[in-house]
Scaffold this active site. Structure first.
Site, PDB file in Angstrom:
ATOM      1  N   LYS A 180     123.415 126.362  46.021  1.00 56.68           N
ATOM      2  CA  LYS A 180     124.246 125.562  44.710  1.00 56.68           C
ATOM      3  C   LYS A 180     122.934 124.038  45.033  1.00 56.68           C
ATOM      4  CE  LYS A 180     127.118 122.640  43.909  1.00 56.68           C
ATOM      5  NZ  LYS A 180     126.574 122.459  42.856  1.00 56.68           N
ATOM      6  N   GLU A 255     123.548 115.282  55.265  1.00 55.99           N
ATOM      7  CA  GLU A 255     122.807 114.371  55.362  1.00 55.99           C
ATOM      8  C   GLU A 255     123.719 113.765  53.903  1.00 55.99           C
ATOM      9  OE1 GLU A 255     120.323 111.811  53.709  1.00 55.99           O
ATOM     10  OE2 GLU A 255     118.817 113.227  52.906  1.00 55.99           O
ATOM     11  N   CYS A 289     118.593 108.566  48.895  1.00 54.13           N
ATOM     12  CA  CYS A 289     119.292 108.427  50.101  1.00 54.13           C
ATOM     13  C   CYS A 289     118.576 107.244  50.318  1.00 54.13           C
ATOM     14  CB  CYS A 289     119.800 109.293  50.863  1.00 54.13           C
ATOM     15  SG  CYS A 289     118.320 110.853  50.925  1.00 54.13           S
ATOM     16  N   GLU A 390     126.535 102.148  48.505  1.00 56.49           N
ATOM     17  CA  GLU A 390     125.555 102.768  48.339  1.00 56.49           C
ATOM     18  C   GLU A 390     125.353 102.464  46.526  1.00 56.49           C
ATOM     19  OE1 GLU A 390     122.506 106.639  48.774  1.00 56.49           O
ATOM     20  OE2 GLU A 390     124.619 106.724  49.084  1.00 56.49           O
TER      21      GLU A 390
END
Length: 496
Positions: A180, A255, A289, A390
């Site tokens: 996906k 992750e 990231c 973040e």
């Protein structure tokens, strides 16, 4: 360079067939540089997801792929790599139009993707397994086998590369997959699956479903027919996947987010540290990231370093990714633009001092794109949201420290632990500090390089498991102990 002359009509790939959504729903894919429509993608749902899972399950259980000799699987992987090289120019342009990143970055991603397939093709043809000299008359051995049906879910920041980081080792290990992509950036994924079809990958081995994570992703995580889910994305979504995957105790790899520290000591090579700091936070518009989003500066060099850093940051060329002179492109979507701008406002309200950027760029024809200036905040403290959370954009927050111990404490002072960097010309200090970092990916006197050979993943709320390298292959395999009796006769344990 190829030119996109018409809107692309994307499709899903299920059991070797290209299909649209059963209900006809589509999603518009927008070029973030100018707001123009570049593709229409089907919006899959439960029906398509279950069909894809079923196809992957049947194919895996048949052994058509899982029992194929590794040398033959490796041939498929190398053929995929060759096709990526052959179509590199086209795929790189599509990646830039879809995601926004500069073209030279997209070209690197395509080359790295091809290299990743070749890396795992080579790995699976090497000697494997273990044998143990246990007590006679037994012989013990260990073999590795594919997990089974693997659900692979990737984000929008590196659409092609993140896809390959999962698909290459999953296929190399002998698994079947349901993939996906992000519903925001699915274009290069469809091109990759066209390549999988072109090289003759057996039907049902690789399946792709497009659609929202709350439907498609949740079904993949919950399904009892799926043996493993590998997800890259936000920490909150990762938590939800863990809960959904608990139903059949499937293997998971996550992750997740990061708020990574980049520590610069006074004895560092300053020009190198500045250069790498810029790359660490402004590469891919900060939508990384592992971005070095927290700069920790020794107090004695703070003012000079910031002055030179700001001067360099203000010279970064922001523009459409397809323009060769562009060094930083637009953010991926209007929604993400609004998120990043809201964090910049939060930083101001919290009392941090803005010394660079902080604005949306709308002049010179940029008004229809999602551009933000390279942004730097100083005078921050560890309690600020912009320090702890973040942002995932071109926003750098700067913290001061006086001692090595204070630098380590600040560096480890968030819920995340994905990456960390240290700049110093004292080798012992560099290694000493790195060993105390609660982070999975670290650098000394550099920031950002990644390698197919080395593991990728983090500590704490940055995730579970590792991608790439031998560790990445292990994530898609089960370990089986086999014990063989070399003296087939009654043991005589029971007397009667």
């Amino acid at each position: 360079m190829p030119v996109l002359t018409e809107v692309l009509n994307l499709k899903m790939y299920i059991n070797g067939d290209w299909v649209q959504a059963e209900d006809g729903k589509v999603n518009d894919i927008i070029n973030p540089a100018n707001g123009e429509l570049i593709a229409k993608a089907p919006t899959g749902g439960l029906s398509e997801t279950r069909q894809a899972i079923g196809a992957a399950r049947r194919t895996f259980d048949s052994g058509e792929w899982s029992e194929l000799p590794t040398v033959e699987r490796a041939q498929y992987l190398r053929a995929i790599a060759d096709k990526l090289d052959e179509k590199a120019e086209e795929i790189a342009l599509l990646e830039t139009l879809d995601q926004g990143k500069p073209l030279n970055e997209s070209e690197i991603d395509v080359a790295d993707a091809a290299a990743c397939f070749r890396y795992y093709a080579g790995m699976i043809t090497q000697p494997d397994g273990q044998t143990f000299h246990v007590a006679d008359p037994m012989q013990a051995m260990v073999v590795r086998e594919p997990v089974g049906v693997c659900a692979l879910i990737v984000p929008w920041n590196f659409p092609l590369l993140m896809s390959v980081w999962k698909i290459a080792p999953a296929l190399a290990a002998g698994n079947t997959i349901v993939f996906k992509p992000s519903e925001v950036t699915p274009v290069s994924a469809m091109k990759l699956f066209e390549i999988l079809e072109e090289v003759g990958l057996p039907k049902g081995v690789a399946n792709m479903v497009l659609g929202p994570g709350r439907v498609v992703g949740n079904e993949l995580a919950e399904s009892d027919l799926v043996d493993k889910v590998s997800f890259t994305g936000g920490t909150e979504t990762g938590r939800n996947i863990m809960k959904a995957a608990a139903g059949n105790i499937k293997k998971i790899s996550l992750e997740l987010g990061g708020k990574s520290p980049n520590i610069v000591f006074a004895d560092a090579d300053i020009e190198t540290a500045i250069d790498c700091t810029l790359i660490g936070i402004f590469f891919n518009q900060g939508e990384v990231c592992s971005a070095g989003s927290r700069l920790l500066l020794e107090e004695s060099i703070h003012d000079e370093f910031i002055e030179r850093l700001v001067e360099r940051a203000q010279k970064i060329v922001v523009g459409q990714g397809k323009d060769r002179e562009t060094e930083m492109g637009p953010l991926v979507s209007k929604q993400h633009l609004e998120k990043v701008l809201s964090y910049i406002e939060i930083g101001k309200q919290e009392g941090a001092r803005l010394v660079c950027g902080g604005n949306r760029i709308t002049e010179n024809g940029f008004d229809k794109g999602y551009f933000v200036e390279p942004t730097i905040f100083v005078d921050t403290n560890p309690d600020m949201r912009i320090v702890q959370e973040e942002i995932f954009g071109p926003v750098l927050v700067v913290q001061k420290f006086k001692t090595e111990a204070e630098a380590i404490e600040l560096a480890n002072g968030t819920a995340f632990g994905l990456a960390a960097g240290v700049f110093t010309q004292d080798g012992a200090k560099g290694l000493r500090v790195i060993k105390k970092m609660r982070a999975g990916i670290t650098w000394v006197n550099n920031y950002g390089p990644t390698y197919n050979e080395a593991p990728w993943g983090g500590y704490k709320q940055s995730g579970i498991g590792r991608g790439l390298g031998t560790f990445g292959l292990d994530e898609f395999m089960e370990v089986k102990q086999i014990n063989i009796n070399l003296n087939v006769e009654p043991v005589g344990w029971y007397k009667n």
